[in-house]
Write an enzyme that holds these catalytic residues in place. Structure first.
Site, PDB file in Angstrom:
ATOM      1  N   HIS A 157       0.833  -1.206   0.000  1.00 55.64           N
ATOM      2  CA  HIS A 157       0.000   0.000   0.000  1.00 55.64           C
ATOM      3  C   HIS A 157       0.867   1.255   0.000  1.00 55.64           C
ATOM      4  O   HIS A 157       2.058   1.199   0.312  1.00 55.64           O
ATOM      5  CB  HIS A 157      -0.924   0.031   1.220  1.00 55.64           C
ATOM      6  CG  HIS A 157      -2.108  -0.884   1.107  1.00 55.64           C
ATOM      7  ND1 HIS A 157      -2.043  -2.213   1.437  1.00 55.64           N
ATOM      8  CD2 HIS A 157      -3.377  -0.663   0.681  1.00 55.64           C
ATOM      9  CE1 HIS A 157      -3.231  -2.778   1.234  1.00 55.64           C
ATOM     10  NE2 HIS A 157      -4.048  -1.862   0.766  1.00 55.64           N
ATOM     11  N   LYS A 161      -0.520   4.851   4.525  1.00 54.48           N
ATOM     12  CA  LYS A 161      -1.365   3.902   5.261  1.00 54.48           C
ATOM     13  C   LYS A 161      -0.818   3.698   6.681  1.00 54.48           C
ATOM     14  O   LYS A 161       0.384   3.523   6.867  1.00 54.48           O
ATOM     15  CB  LYS A 161      -1.458   2.564   4.511  1.00 54.48           C
ATOM     16  CG  LYS A 161      -2.441   1.604   5.166  1.00 54.48           C
ATOM     17  CD  LYS A 161      -2.885   0.493   4.231  1.00 54.48           C
ATOM     18  CE  LYS A 161      -3.801  -0.501   4.890  1.00 54.48           C
ATOM     19  NZ  LYS A 161      -5.067   0.074   5.391  1.00 54.48           N
TER      20      LYS A 161
HETATM   21  N1  LIG Z   1     -13.032  -0.937   3.028  1.00 57.45           N
HETATM   22  C1  LIG Z   1     -12.404  -0.456   1.944  1.00 57.45           C
HETATM   23  O1  LIG Z   1     -12.766  -0.793   0.795  1.00 57.45           O
HETATM   24  C2  LIG Z   1     -11.286   0.521   2.112  1.00 57.45           C
HETATM   25  C3  LIG Z   1     -10.896   0.877   3.372  1.00 57.45           C
HETATM   26  N2  LIG Z   1      -9.986   1.881   3.550  1.00 57.45           N
HETATM   27  C4  LIG Z   1      -9.761   2.291   4.931  1.00 57.45           C
HETATM   28  O2  LIG Z   1     -10.438   3.526   5.128  1.00 57.45           O
HETATM   29  C5  LIG Z   1      -9.748   4.303   6.106  1.00 57.45           C
HETATM   30  C6  LIG Z   1      -9.461   5.696   5.551  1.00 57.45           C
HETATM   31  O3  LIG Z   1      -8.544   5.581   4.491  1.00 57.45           O
HETATM   32  P1  LIG Z   1      -8.068   6.900   3.684  1.00 57.45           P
HETATM   33  O4  LIG Z   1      -9.239   7.623   3.120  1.00 57.45           O
HETATM   34  O5  LIG Z   1      -6.984   6.465   2.785  1.00 57.45           O
HETATM   35  O6  LIG Z   1      -7.461   7.764   4.903  1.00 57.45           O
HETATM   36  P2  LIG Z   1      -7.222   9.338   4.983  1.00 57.45           P
HETATM   37  O7  LIG Z   1      -6.234   9.552   6.072  1.00 57.45           O
HETATM   38  O8  LIG Z   1      -6.946   9.896   3.633  1.00 57.45           O
HETATM   39  O9  LIG Z   1      -8.649   9.912   5.430  1.00 57.45           O
HETATM   40  C7  LIG Z   1      -9.175   9.705   6.703  1.00 57.45           C
HETATM   41  C8  LIG Z   1     -10.177  10.800   6.989  1.00 57.45           C
HETATM   42  O10 LIG Z   1     -10.760  10.546   8.272  1.00 57.45           O
HETATM   43  C9  LIG Z   1     -10.507  11.657   9.125  1.00 57.45           C
HETATM   44  N3  LIG Z   1     -10.281  11.196  10.495  1.00 57.45           N
HETATM   45  C10 LIG Z   1      -9.151  10.692  11.028  1.00 57.45           C
HETATM   46  N4  LIG Z   1      -9.322  10.399  12.328  1.00 57.45           N
HETATM   47  C11 LIG Z   1     -10.591  10.742  12.618  1.00 57.45           C
HETATM   48  C12 LIG Z   1     -11.369  10.706  13.819  1.00 57.45           C
HETATM   49  N5  LIG Z   1     -10.848  10.254  14.978  1.00 57.45           N
HETATM   50  N6  LIG Z   1     -12.646  11.139  13.761  1.00 57.45           N
HETATM   51  C13 LIG Z   1     -13.162  11.599  12.605  1.00 57.45           C
HETATM   52  N7  LIG Z   1     -12.479  11.681  11.449  1.00 57.45           N
HETATM   53  C14 LIG Z   1     -11.209  11.249  11.458  1.00 57.45           C
HETATM   54  C15 LIG Z   1      -9.273  12.329   8.557  1.00 57.45           C
HETATM   55  O11 LIG Z   1      -9.215  13.655   9.007  1.00 57.45           O
HETATM   56  P3  LIG Z   1      -7.735  14.331   9.218  1.00 57.45           P
HETATM   57  O12 LIG Z   1      -7.133  14.361   7.857  1.00 57.45           O
HETATM   58  O13 LIG Z   1      -8.070  15.666   9.793  1.00 57.45           O
HETATM   59  O14 LIG Z   1      -6.987  13.425  10.152  1.00 57.45           O
HETATM   60  C16 LIG Z   1      -9.553  12.195   7.071  1.00 57.45           C
HETATM   61  O15 LIG Z   1     -10.477  13.149   6.628  1.00 57.45           O
HETATM   62  C17 LIG Z   1      -8.514   3.493   6.493  1.00 57.45           C
HETATM   63  O16 LIG Z   1      -8.808   2.739   7.658  1.00 57.45           O
HETATM   64  C18 LIG Z   1      -8.324   2.552   5.298  1.00 57.45           C
HETATM   65  O17 LIG Z   1      -7.651   1.376   5.635  1.00 57.45           O
HETATM   66  C19 LIG Z   1      -9.416   2.526   2.509  1.00 57.45           C
HETATM   67  C20 LIG Z   1      -9.741   2.197   1.232  1.00 57.45           C
HETATM   68  C21 LIG Z   1     -10.678   1.139   0.924  1.00 57.45           C
HETATM   69  O1  LIG Z   2      -5.699   2.131   3.378  1.00 54.97           O
HETATM   70  C1  LIG Z   2      -5.961   1.806   2.189  1.00 54.97           C
HETATM   71  O2  LIG Z   2      -5.632   2.507   1.232  1.00 54.97           O
HETATM   72  C2  LIG Z   2      -6.706   0.567   1.965  1.00 54.97           C
HETATM   73  N1  LIG Z   2      -7.162  -0.073   3.004  1.00 54.97           N
HETATM   74  C3  LIG Z   2      -7.961  -1.229   3.016  1.00 54.97           C
HETATM   75  C4  LIG Z   2      -7.277  -2.347   3.778  1.00 54.97           C
HETATM   76  O3  LIG Z   2      -6.656  -2.078   4.815  1.00 54.97           O
HETATM   77  O4  LIG Z   2      -7.386  -3.503   3.365  1.00 54.97           O
HETATM   78  C5  LIG Z   2      -8.452  -1.622   1.657  1.00 54.97           C
HETATM   79  C6  LIG Z   2      -7.539  -1.286   0.506  1.00 54.97           C
HETATM   80  O5  LIG Z   2      -6.556  -2.256   0.419  1.00 54.97           O
HETATM   81  C7  LIG Z   2      -6.991   0.119   0.587  1.00 54.97           C
END
Ligand SMILES: NC(=O)C1=CN([C@@H]2O[C@H](COP(=O)(O)OP(=O)(O)OC[C@H]3O[C@@H](n4cnc5c(N)ncnc54)[C@H](OP(=O)(O)O)[C@@H]3O)[C@@H](O)[C@H]2O)C=CC1
Ligand SMILES: O=C(O)C1=N[C@H](C(=O)O)C[C@H](O)C1
Length: 269
Positions: A157, A161
């Site tokens: 990743h 991450k």
């Molecule tokens: N299930 C799926 O298909 C996928 C899952 N994911 C998961 O999704 C999550 C987010 O990934 P990603 O978008 O890349 O992460 P980012 O860091 O880009 O975005 C996270 C967002 O959540 C906010 N945030 C962080 N902590 C808190 C909190 N305590 N309360 C409220 N908001 C909060 C951040 O704000 P700030 O920037 O101010 O910290 C930011 O806006 C990860 O856990 C990732 O593993 C990702 C892709 C696909």
């Molecule tokens: O953090 C990410 O970017 C992603 N998180 C998810 C995971 O932890 O499996 C899904 C995807 O791989 C992208």
């Protein structure tokens, strides 16, 4: 005409938050009802679609209660602590949740299960159709390659991450272990360093790569004597996660309280 799905997005300025906002605005059957970020986020007060050079009419805010009063669904891709706060608010407001966040500990998973007695929730570490089909392929491979094959899961990743192994890699391990009548916690090996000794029979090993802008790659190796099978999924766009999340919303609209995953949404169970 049917009422569009009114969807709030948590983590609105994150990588997934932005992808989800674009997907909701592009879906004829969905409306963006609210966009949430943390109270100290520089994005507060901006239009949720400003990053697209567009105006959505929805301002990014930090007041969860106000956001949920206008919403029927919340899609949450944030961090475990944030998701847990949103979860309690969704229960209070009777709002259904799609949870994509990864990295939950056992207590946090139990809290999600408890909340699902009151509201419908889809929880999945990967919302893409391709990854969930890959999980089904892994079930088949794990059953057929039960004896004489060592299993290793390698994931890569982007450099931002924060959790490892990925939620998807862990889910792959769980699916494989269950298909072989085992529990992942009894056979997972997450670290190898120094004099490790020989590989224990039956271990499921994990390796993590972090760097650059890799969206998400997962490979499971079944390593036998004289051959090896590798099953790989590679994501090249986060749009697949966003579209999967909207499928989960449409699924939840037809469901009562309960905990569901993408196998339920995609009819793969
Ligand atoms: N299930 C799926 O298909 C996928 C899952 N994911 C998961 O999704 C999550 C987010 O990934 P990603 O978008 O890349 O992460 P980012 O860091 O880009 O975005 C996270 C967002 O959540 C906010 N945030 C962080 N902590 C808190 C909190 N305590 N309360 C409220 N908001 C909060 C951040 O704000 P700030 O920037 O101010 O910290 C930011 O806006 C990860 O856990 C990732 O593993 C990702 C892709 C696909
Ligand atoms: O953090 C990410 O970017 C992603 N998180 C998810 C995971 O932890 O499996 C899904 C995807 O791989 C992208």
């Amino acid at each position: 005409m049917t009422t569009p799905y009114a969807i709030a997005i948590a983590g609105a300025s994150g990588r997934m938050g932005r992808m989800l906002i674009e997907a909701v605005l592009g879906a004829e059957d969905c409306t963006l009802s609210a966009a949430l970020d943390r109270p100290d986020s520089p994005a507060l007060g901006q239009d949720a679609a400003a990053f697209l050079g567009r105006t959505s009419g929805v301002t990014i805010g930090a007041d969860v209660e106000t956001a949920l009063r206008a919403s029927r669904f919340l899609i949450d891709f944030t961090r475990p602590q944030g998701t847990l706060v949103h979860l309690q608010a969704c229960v209070r407001h009777g709002v259904a949740m799609v949870i994509g966040t990864t990295g939950f500990d056992d207590a946090q998973k139990a809290a999600i299960e408890a909340a699902a007695q009151h509201i419908p929730i889809v929880l999945a570490p990967n919302m893409s159709v391709g990854v969930n089909v890959t999980l089904k392929l892994l079930e088949l491979a794990a059953q057929a390659l039960r004896d004489g094959y060592d299993i290793e899961i390698v994931e890569a990743h982007h450099r931002h991450k924060v959790d490892a192994p990925s939620g998807t890699a862990l889910k792959m391990g769980e699916v494989i272990a269950a298909a072989q009548g085992r529990r992942l916690q009894d056979c997972a090996v997450y670290e190898r360093v120094g004099h490790t000794g020989e590989r224990p029979a039956g271990a499921i090993g994990f390796a993590t790569v972090r760097g650059g802008d890799v969206v998400g790659d997962h490979t499971v190796m079944f390593l036998g004597s004289g051959e090896r099978i590798e099953i790989t999924h590679k994501s090249s766009s986060r749009a697949t996660y966003a579209q999967g999340s909207l499928r989960a919303v449409r699924f939840l609209a037809t469901r009562r309280a309960g905990l569901y995953d993408m196998f339920d949404v995609l009819g793969l169970r």
